[in-house]
Design a protein around this motif. Structure first.
Motif, PDB file in Angstrom:
ATOM      1  N   ASN A 139       0.808  -1.220   0.000  1.00  0.00           N
ATOM      2  CA  ASN A 139       0.000   0.000   0.000  1.00  0.00           C
ATOM      3  C   ASN A 139       0.841   1.270   0.000  1.00  0.00           C
ATOM      4  O   ASN A 139       0.337   2.350   0.349  1.00  0.00           O
ATOM      5  N   CYS A 140       2.115   1.161  -0.348  1.00  0.00           N
ATOM      6  CA  CYS A 140       2.985   2.326  -0.447  1.00  0.00           C
ATOM      7  C   CYS A 140       3.402   2.537  -1.901  1.00  0.00           C
ATOM      8  O   CYS A 140       3.450   1.597  -2.692  1.00  0.00           O
ATOM      9  N   THR A 141       3.707   3.787  -2.233  1.00  0.00           N
ATOM     10  CA  THR A 141       4.148   4.111  -3.587  1.00  0.00           C
ATOM     11  C   THR A 141       5.443   3.377  -3.892  1.00  0.00           C
ATOM     12  O   THR A 141       6.415   3.471  -3.127  1.00  0.00           O
ATOM     13  N   SER A 142       5.450   2.640  -4.996  1.00  0.00           N
ATOM     14  CA  SER A 142       6.614   1.815  -5.317  1.00  0.00           C
ATOM     15  C   SER A 142       7.436   2.364  -6.474  1.00  0.00           C
ATOM     16  O   SER A 142       8.506   1.842  -6.772  1.00  0.00           O
ATOM     17  N   ARG A 143       6.959   3.440  -7.131  1.00  0.00           N
ATOM     18  CA  ARG A 143       7.707   3.992  -8.264  1.00  0.00           C
ATOM     19  C   ARG A 143       7.555   5.498  -8.296  1.00  0.00           C
ATOM     20  O   ARG A 143       6.532   6.057  -7.875  1.00  0.00           O
ATOM     21  N   CYS A 144       8.574   6.148  -8.832  1.00  0.00           N
ATOM     22  CA  CYS A 144       8.513   7.573  -9.169  1.00  0.00           C
ATOM     23  C   CYS A 144       9.083   7.702 -10.563  1.00  0.00           C
ATOM     24  O   CYS A 144      10.291   7.537 -10.764  1.00  0.00           O
ATOM     25  N   GLY A 145       8.226   7.959 -11.529  1.00  0.00           N
ATOM     26  CA  GLY A 145       8.681   7.968 -12.917  1.00  0.00           C
ATOM     27  C   GLY A 145       9.195   6.604 -13.306  1.00  0.00           C
ATOM     28  O   GLY A 145       8.485   5.599 -13.208  1.00  0.00           O
ATOM     29  N   ASN A 146      10.459   6.531 -13.712  1.00  0.00           N
ATOM     30  CA  ASN A 146      11.054   5.268 -14.145  1.00  0.00           C
ATOM     31  C   ASN A 146      11.839   4.563 -13.037  1.00  0.00           C
ATOM     32  O   ASN A 146      12.512   3.565 -13.296  1.00  0.00           O
ATOM     33  N   ILE A 147      11.764   5.078 -11.793  1.00  0.00           N
ATOM     34  CA  ILE A 147      12.603   4.567 -10.710  1.00  0.00           C
ATOM     35  C   ILE A 147      11.761   3.779  -9.715  1.00  0.00           C
ATOM     36  O   ILE A 147      10.728   4.249  -9.230  1.00  0.00           O
ATOM     37  N   SER A 148      12.226   2.548  -9.400  1.00  0.00           N
ATOM     38  CA  SER A 148      11.581   1.726  -8.389  1.00  0.00           C
ATOM     39  C   SER A 148      12.019   2.188  -6.999  1.00  0.00           C
ATOM     40  O   SER A 148      13.182   2.543  -6.785  1.00  0.00           O
ATOM     41  N   ILE A 149      11.080   2.176  -6.040  1.00  0.00           N
ATOM     42  CA  ILE A 149      11.374   2.638  -4.675  1.00  0.00           C
ATOM     43  C   ILE A 149      11.197   1.471  -3.706  1.00  0.00           C
ATOM     44  O   ILE A 149      10.074   1.140  -3.316  1.00  0.00           O
ATOM     45  N   PRO A 150      12.275   0.825  -3.293  1.00  0.00           N
ATOM     46  CA  PRO A 150      12.167  -0.303  -2.359  1.00  0.00           C
ATOM     47  C   PRO A 150      12.242   0.188  -0.911  1.00  0.00           C
ATOM     48  O   PRO A 150      12.849   1.216  -0.623  1.00  0.00           O
ATOM     49  N   TYR A 151      11.632  -0.579  -0.035  1.00  0.00           N
ATOM     50  CA  TYR A 151      11.846  -0.326   1.394  1.00  0.00           C
ATOM     51  C   TYR A 151      13.305  -0.699   1.723  1.00  0.00           C
ATOM     52  O   TYR A 151      13.816  -1.660   1.134  1.00  0.00           O
ATOM     53  N   PRO A 152      14.046   0.046   2.551  1.00  0.00           N
ATOM     54  CA  PRO A 152      13.581   1.034   3.547  1.00  0.00           C
ATOM     55  C   PRO A 152      13.311   2.428   3.015  1.00  0.00           C
ATOM     56  O   PRO A 152      12.964   3.319   3.788  1.00  0.00           O
ATOM     57  N   PHE A 153      13.477   2.657   1.714  1.00  0.00           N
ATOM     58  CA  PHE A 153      13.163   3.968   1.150  1.00  0.00           C
ATOM     59  C   PHE A 153      11.657   4.088   0.973  1.00  0.00           C
ATOM     60  O   PHE A 153      10.940   3.095   0.818  1.00  0.00           O
ATOM     61  N   GLY A 154      11.176   5.301   0.958  1.00  0.00           N
ATOM     62  CA  GLY A 154       9.764   5.548   0.744  1.00  0.00           C
ATOM     63  C   GLY A 154       9.481   7.027   0.662  1.00  0.00           C
ATOM     64  O   GLY A 154      10.362   7.866   0.927  1.00  0.00           O
ATOM     65  N   ILE A 155       8.235   7.342   0.295  1.00  0.00           N
ATOM     66  CA  ILE A 155       7.865   8.748   0.087  1.00  0.00           C
ATOM     67  C   ILE A 155       6.972   9.258   1.208  1.00  0.00           C
ATOM     68  O   ILE A 155       7.215  10.324   1.779  1.00  0.00           O
ATOM     69  N   THR A 156       5.941   8.498   1.538  1.00  0.00           N
ATOM     70  CA  THR A 156       4.965   8.967   2.524  1.00  0.00           C
ATOM     71  C   THR A 156       5.223   8.334   3.892  1.00  0.00           C
ATOM     72  O   THR A 156       5.949   7.343   4.017  1.00  0.00           O
ATOM     73  N   ALA A 157       4.591   8.911   4.915  1.00  0.00           N
ATOM     74  CA  ALA A 157       4.772   8.426   6.287  1.00  0.00           C
ATOM     75  C   ALA A 157       4.349   6.971   6.397  1.00  0.00           C
ATOM     76  O   ALA A 157       3.331   6.558   5.827  1.00  0.00           O
ATOM     77  N   GLY A 158       5.128   6.178   7.131  1.00  0.00           N
ATOM     78  CA  GLY A 158       4.827   4.763   7.313  1.00  0.00           C
ATOM     79  C   GLY A 158       5.362   3.886   6.211  1.00  0.00           C
ATOM     80  O   GLY A 158       5.246   2.664   6.282  1.00  0.00           O
TER      81      GLY A 158
END
Length: 701
Positions: free
Chosen positions: A28-47
């Motif tokens: 339930n978290c944003t997993s991409r920004c444009g062409n870039i994958s966002i894995p945990y521990p990185f993230g955009i929103t709280a939680g």
């Protein structure tokens, strides 16, 4: 399976593969920004992220760009398996004050939290852009920062010389870094800050604006990237005005590899805490040393043979699954490629075929057409006609004649048309179709079916006519019902057909002999108006000639016996065939049907009954009830048309006139009735019953 189906399945499997191989985000978290994958521990929103790993996605860019939330450094890629972050580190302009020893000193600083992020040793290089520079970089122990100024710290240096002679660029732009206008230093220590000192060769050239860049070695190994950075640095006028500033170059992302740690604890300490990061089964903890005698933190990694994100539940997946999905994707890619290539090959072959036949048929047509512009206006594409007929669906078939099959079509403008397609692919059929276009392009008569155009992209051209909705005269006469069309309509249709043939014989620029006059080639519109069709066998005769010798064409039972025996085609051949059609109108019998006398034809029986004055025995009962006297006069006209010798037959203009007189008499006009009676004497028979019967019976059946 269709190409679309395989593509959908391929997309599904590719998505599964991406989910297995990609860096996995928290649910339930944003997993991409444009062409870039966002894995945990990185993230955009709280939680969705761990403290210190917050990112920001700027969607005003196209595509959106990802940045470190704390420092504003642009993120280019994140890799969980390698615990590596790739950033755009920008370019640093050289600045500082010259010391007593002649060196200019300054510090290199990457604006990231060095408790979690450090420039990766062994993966990066420091690049010096400019000439006449001697650069020295010191490698302090990260555990002893800030650097106390100990000159015994290990150093590395590079010298960027200038080319001899004036006018040469101070920064190399040729995509290499050989020590002239550019030099490089391998990274030897993992840190975000390095003391730098350099000297400028003032004897050989004045002070120059030079700059430094921290780049990933793999990125820098590609000539296109070297050249891109060199040209950007040499042309960026803002570098000289902002000395000592680290800033990005627009459009040139300078890729730098950064190692990151999940925590600054050791693996033993972390494994006993509630904050242990290696959450996936089949994952392990790795110490992250920053010096020989200290530990700076830890990272997580999937077991050997597994791949994915070890920082989330079930993030590490076996290579067997990955390879299985990859094999399926690969197989489907091969199948899809074959299908696409096959489809493109078929499209190419079809296009080449259309071009070949278009050129071939168009050349033949233009030799016969009066005006080339006519051909341009009348051309239809094969694609348009296939769409109009649902690819010549059998349900669209209207019927077929000796020169093709006719389909009902609906054009893109909703206009309903009849499209004729050849049955047999032989040169004669092609010539007949071309002949029909050539004939009809010169004909404009209300009782001739209108030709809208043709398609020349097939081996045999396709003809597009106005759609005649009421079938053929033959359909109405031989419907198998007790009653057919009224006598007055039959007479009117005979007049309209004779009027059309008279026009073709005498009014057109070239005398045109239809050569296949019969009830099946007379179409009827919704007002039961006659429309003569099927000009595939038609032949033009120059006005200075009475006929031509040609191969016999036509329909058995309607053929002129003189033309059949001599192969001499004249206008009187159409007159004979029209006489056969008149007999059909009177009797509702087909010309080839045997009657009571074995071996006798309809025409022989008709001639016999007329000469015996027993024509009423052959007339259709409906004709007897509605117009016996007029029918007898029409029978007399038919008898003259059926004369054995063409020279004894009337012209179609004379036939038209006589039938119009009969029609006028039928309407009870006294004066014209008198004229009609006088004309009857001119239609007396000059042949005996025996001669006519024998001529008809000797005609091949």
């Amino acid at each position: 399976m269709s190409v679309a189906g395989i593509a959908a399945l391929l997309l599904l499997l590719a998505t599964m593969l991406v989910l297995v191989l990609a860096n996995v985000a928290v649910p339930n978290c944003t997993s991409r920004c444009g062409n870039i994958s966002i894995p945990y521990p990185f993230g955009i929103t709280a939680g969705c992220h761990r403290e210190g790993f917050k990112l920001a996605c700027n969607e005003t860019y196209h595509p959106p760009k990802l940045f470190m939330d704390s420092s504003g450094v642009e993120v280019l890629e994140i890799s969980s398996p390698n615990s590596t972050l790739y950033i755009d580190s920008g370019i640093l302009t050289l600045a500082g004050d010259e010391s007593d020893d002649g060196h200019i000193r300054m510090n290199w600083l990457v604006p990231l939290d060095d408790t979690l992020y450090r420039v990766a040793a062994g993966k990066n290089e420091i690049i010096v852009l400019g000439c006449g520079i001697n650069m020295i970089v010191q490698w302090p122990d990260p555990g002893k920062w800030p650097y106390p100024g100990d000159e015994s710290t290990p150093t590395s240096n590079c010298i960027s010389e200038c080319m001899a002679g004036a006018g040469h660029p101070v920064i190399a732009t040729n995509g290499t870094c050989p020590g002239i206008g550019c030099c490089s230093i391998d990274m030897h220590s993992e840190s975000n800050r390095f003391p730098i000192k350099y000297t400028i060769d003032k004897e050989n050239l004045p002070p120059v604006n030079a700059s430094l860049a921290l780049v990933e070695s793999k990125w820098w190994s590609k000539m296109k990237n070297i050249m891109m950075l060199q040209k950007a640095a040499s042309s960026d006028t803002s570098l000289g005005a902002s000395k000592g500033v680290l800033h990005p170059i627009p459009g040139v992302p300078i890729r730098t590899a950064i190692r990151w740690m999940f925590s600054n604890l050791s693996c033993d300490a972390a494994s006993n805490s509630s904050d242990f990061g290696c959450l996936s089964d089949r994952s392990k903890c790795l110490e992250y040393p920053i010096s020989d005698d200290s530990t700076g933190g830890y990272t997580c990694q999937c077991w050997h043979g597994y791949h994915g994100n070890p920082y989330v539940q079930h993030g590490c997946q076996g290579y067997t699954t990955v390879v299985g999905i990859g094999s399926c994707v690969g197989t489907l890619l091969i199948i899809l490629s074959i299908l696409i290539i096959r489809r493109k090959l078929l499209v190419w072959k079809a296009r080449k075929s259309r071009e070949f036949f278009f050129k071939k048929n168009r050349g033949l047509l233009l030799q016969r057409l009066v005006d080339k512009d006519i051909a341009e206006r009348m051309l239809f594409s094969l694609q348009e006609l296939e769409k109009a007929t649902n690819k010549f669906d059998e349900a669209r078939k209207l019927g077929g004649g000796g020169h093709g099959t006719v389909y009902r079509g609906i054009l893109s403008d909703k206009h309903v048309v009849a499209i004729k397609k050849s049955k047999v692919v032989i040169q004669r059929e092609t010539d007949d179709f071309i002949n029909e276009v050539a004939i009809l392009s010169q004909v404009n008569h209300r009782n001739v079916v209108k030709l809208f155009g043709c398609c020349l992209e097939t081996e045999v051209p396709l003809l597009v006519y106005e759609f005649i909705s009421n079938g053929t005269l033959s359909d109405h006469l031989h419907a198998g019902t007790p009653l057919s069309m009224p006598w007055k309509d039959r007479l009117r249709i005979a007049i309209e057909t004779s009027r059309c043939l008279a026009y073709l014989h005498s009014a057109a620029s070239v005398s045109i002999v239809h050569r296949d006059v019969k009830s099946a080639n007379v179409l009827l519109d919704d007002r039961v108006t006659a429309k003569v069709s099927d000009f595939g066998a038609s032949r033009g005769i120059p006005i200075d000639q009475t006929g031509v010798t040609t191969a016999v064409q036509g329909t058995f039972g309607h053929l002129d016996p003189e033309y059949y025996h001599t192969r001499r085609l004249t206008e009187k051949s159409d007159v004979y065939s029209f006489g056969v059609m008149l007999v059909e109108l009177l009797t509702r019998k087909k010309p080839c049907v045997d009657l009571s006398t074995p071996g006798a034809s309809l025409i022989a029986e008709f001639i016999l009954r007329v000469n015996q004055d027993k024509i009423c025995e052959m007339l259709d009962q409906q004709v007897i009830e509605e117009g016996t006297e007029e029918a007898k006069q029409v029978a007399a006209v038919a008898l003259m048309c059926l004369s054995l010798k063409g020279e004894d037959r009337p012209t179609m203009r004379q036939v038209e006139t006589k039938l119009e007189v009969i029609q006028t008499v039928e309407r009870n006009t006294p004066v014209e009735q008198t004229n009609a009676n006088a004309d009857d004497d001119n239609f007396s028979r000059r042949y005996s019953m025996e001669e006519e019967c024998m001529s008809s019976m000797s005609f091949p059946r």
